[in-house]
Design a protein around this motif. Structure first.
Motif, PDB file in Angstrom:
ATOM      1  N   UNK A  66      13.197  -1.481  17.347  1.00  0.00           N
ATOM      2  CA  UNK A  66      13.044  -2.803  17.930  1.00  0.00           C
ATOM      3  C   UNK A  66      12.296  -3.710  16.980  1.00  0.00           C
ATOM      4  N   UNK A  67      11.160  -4.226  17.453  1.00  0.00           N
ATOM      5  CA  UNK A  67      10.306  -5.025  16.574  1.00  0.00           C
ATOM      6  C   UNK A  67       9.818  -4.170  15.397  1.00  0.00           C
ATOM      7  N   UNK A  68       9.651  -4.811  14.240  1.00  0.00           N
ATOM      8  CA  UNK A  68       9.091  -4.083  13.100  1.00  0.00           C
ATOM      9  C   UNK A  68       7.610  -3.828  13.340  1.00  0.00           C
ATOM     10  N   UNK A  69       7.213  -2.575  13.223  1.00  0.00           N
ATOM     11  CA  UNK A  69       5.809  -2.208  13.344  1.00  0.00           C
ATOM     12  C   UNK A  69       5.507  -1.121  12.323  1.00  0.00           C
ATOM     13  N   UNK A  70       4.711  -1.457  11.332  1.00  0.00           N
ATOM     14  CA  UNK A  70       4.351  -0.493  10.300  1.00  0.00           C
ATOM     15  C   UNK A  70       3.635   0.708  10.917  1.00  0.00           C
ATOM     16  N   UNK A  71       2.732   0.449  11.841  1.00  0.00           N
ATOM     17  CA  UNK A  71       1.957   1.533  12.458  1.00  0.00           C
ATOM     18  C   UNK A  71       2.851   2.498  13.225  1.00  0.00           C
ATOM     19  N   UNK A  72       3.819   1.972  13.974  1.00  0.00           N
ATOM     20  CA  UNK A  72       4.713   2.848  14.738  1.00  0.00           C
ATOM     21  C   UNK A  72       5.585   3.699  13.814  1.00  0.00           C
ATOM     22  N   UNK A 110       2.133  -5.692   1.792  1.00  0.00           N
ATOM     23  CA  UNK A 110       0.709  -5.473   2.065  1.00  0.00           C
ATOM     24  C   UNK A 110       0.377  -4.032   2.440  1.00  0.00           C
ATOM     25  N   UNK A 111       1.317  -3.329   3.061  1.00  0.00           N
ATOM     26  CA  UNK A 111       1.025  -1.984   3.573  1.00  0.00           C
ATOM     27  C   UNK A 111       1.889  -0.884   2.980  1.00  0.00           C
ATOM     28  N   UNK A 112       2.920  -1.269   2.240  1.00  0.00           N
ATOM     29  CA  UNK A 112       3.893  -0.283   1.768  1.00  0.00           C
ATOM     30  C   UNK A 112       3.302   0.890   1.016  1.00  0.00           C
ATOM     31  N   UNK A 113       2.258   0.620   0.216  1.00  0.00           N
ATOM     32  CA  UNK A 113       1.661   1.707  -0.570  1.00  0.00           C
ATOM     33  C   UNK A 113       1.133   2.838   0.306  1.00  0.00           C
ATOM     34  N   UNK A 147       8.450   4.055  -5.916  1.00  0.00           N
ATOM     35  CA  UNK A 147       7.450   3.117  -5.411  1.00  0.00           C
ATOM     36  C   UNK A 147       7.125   2.038  -6.436  1.00  0.00           C
ATOM     37  N   UNK A 148       7.026   2.443  -7.694  1.00  0.00           N
ATOM     38  CA  UNK A 148       6.633   1.494  -8.732  1.00  0.00           C
ATOM     39  C   UNK A 148       7.711   0.442  -9.018  1.00  0.00           C
ATOM     40  N   UNK A 149       8.912   0.635  -8.493  1.00  0.00           N
ATOM     41  CA  UNK A 149       9.966  -0.374  -8.622  1.00  0.00           C
ATOM     42  C   UNK A 149       9.745  -1.555  -7.683  1.00  0.00           C
ATOM     43  N   UNK A 150       8.900  -1.333  -6.656  1.00  0.00           N
ATOM     44  CA  UNK A 150       8.764  -2.308  -5.578  1.00  0.00           C
ATOM     45  C   UNK A 150       7.502  -3.148  -5.771  1.00  0.00           C
ATOM     46  N   UNK A 151       7.594  -4.465  -5.614  1.00  0.00           N
ATOM     47  CA  UNK A 151       6.407  -5.321  -5.745  1.00  0.00           C
ATOM     48  C   UNK A 151       5.461  -5.179  -4.562  1.00  0.00           C
ATOM     49  N   UNK A 152       4.439  -4.336  -4.727  1.00  0.00           N
ATOM     50  CA  UNK A 152       3.483  -4.057  -3.654  1.00  0.00           C
ATOM     51  C   UNK A 152       2.065  -4.375  -4.103  1.00  0.00           C
ATOM     52  N   UNK A 153       1.212  -4.634  -3.126  1.00  0.00           N
ATOM     53  CA  UNK A 153      -0.201  -4.784  -3.427  1.00  0.00           C
ATOM     54  C   UNK A 153      -0.758  -3.460  -3.949  1.00  0.00           C
ATOM     55  N   UNK A 154      -1.757  -3.555  -4.817  1.00  0.00           N
ATOM     56  CA  UNK A 154      -2.444  -2.371  -5.364  1.00  0.00           C
ATOM     57  C   UNK A 154      -1.530  -1.458  -6.179  1.00  0.00           C
TER      58      UNK A 154
END
Length: 199
Positions: A66-72, A110-113, A147-154
């Protein structure tokens, strides 16, 4: 309204009726992440056998579609991994969910890492008893590179972690992999900086 009914049934602990009301609500409306979290929490408190765990897993599946939820998404992965360890679900099904989850949540700038690290930790545990060194550590190396292909924080921290990890696993991380990782990071970082400037 459904909202008030669900609230009242939850307050008085009438789980069977509460489950029915939630299912009816889900047929008509999209449940918010908070509603899914409450639903999962209530079900988690009463599960006792494998059939009930599979029912809970289906709720997790519905919740993450349903809705996008990183935590779920991350909680579903953790729950599924617990079921894999108890031989309650198929490893291939779990792997399919990992791939899908990384495609969605793994691109969260912001949270992908966090989810990439979670999956690396799970892979480390899953292959701990494997005698196939390349399979055990090659999969983790490939996760780092993806992972390093993706523009992520940190992402700088991820690159440093990969290079340290590579020094401890020289059989699967050669110089070409380190060069590849740095190049991927440079490209992804430029994309991230461009995006941040536009925002």
């Amino acid at each position: 309204t459904f909202d008030k009914l669900i609230l009242a049934l939850r307050k008085f602990g009438r789980l069977s009726e509460l489950r029915t009301a939630r299912e009816k609500y889900h047929e008509i409306f999209l449940c918010t992440p908070k509603m899914w979290e409450e639903w999962l929490q209530d079900e988690m408190e009463v599960i006792t056998d494998i059939d009930e765990k599979k029912t809970l897993l289906q709720i997790y599946k519905d919740a993450t579609e349903g809705y996008y939820s990183f935590d779920l998404i991350t909680k579903r992965i953790e729950f599924e991994y617990a079921m894999v360890k108890s031989n309650s679900i198929n490893v291939d099904d779990f792997q399919n969910n990992i791939n899908k989850s990384l495609l969605i949540a793994g691109s969260d700038i912001n949270n992908g890492n966090k989810i990439w690290k979670l999956i690396r930790d799970i892979y480390t545990q899953m292959h701990r008893d494997s005698d196939n060194y390349d399979k055990k550590y090659g999969a983790i190396r490939d996760l780092f590179l993806k992972q390093l292909k993706i523009p992520l924080q940190n992402s700088e921290d991820t690159l440093i972690e990969f290079e340290k990890w590579g020094k401890m696993n020289k059989n699967v991380v050669i110089d070409e992999h380190v060069v590849q990782a740095r190049n991927l990071h440079n490209i992804a970082s430029k994309k991230r900086y461009t995006r941040e400037e536009r925002e």
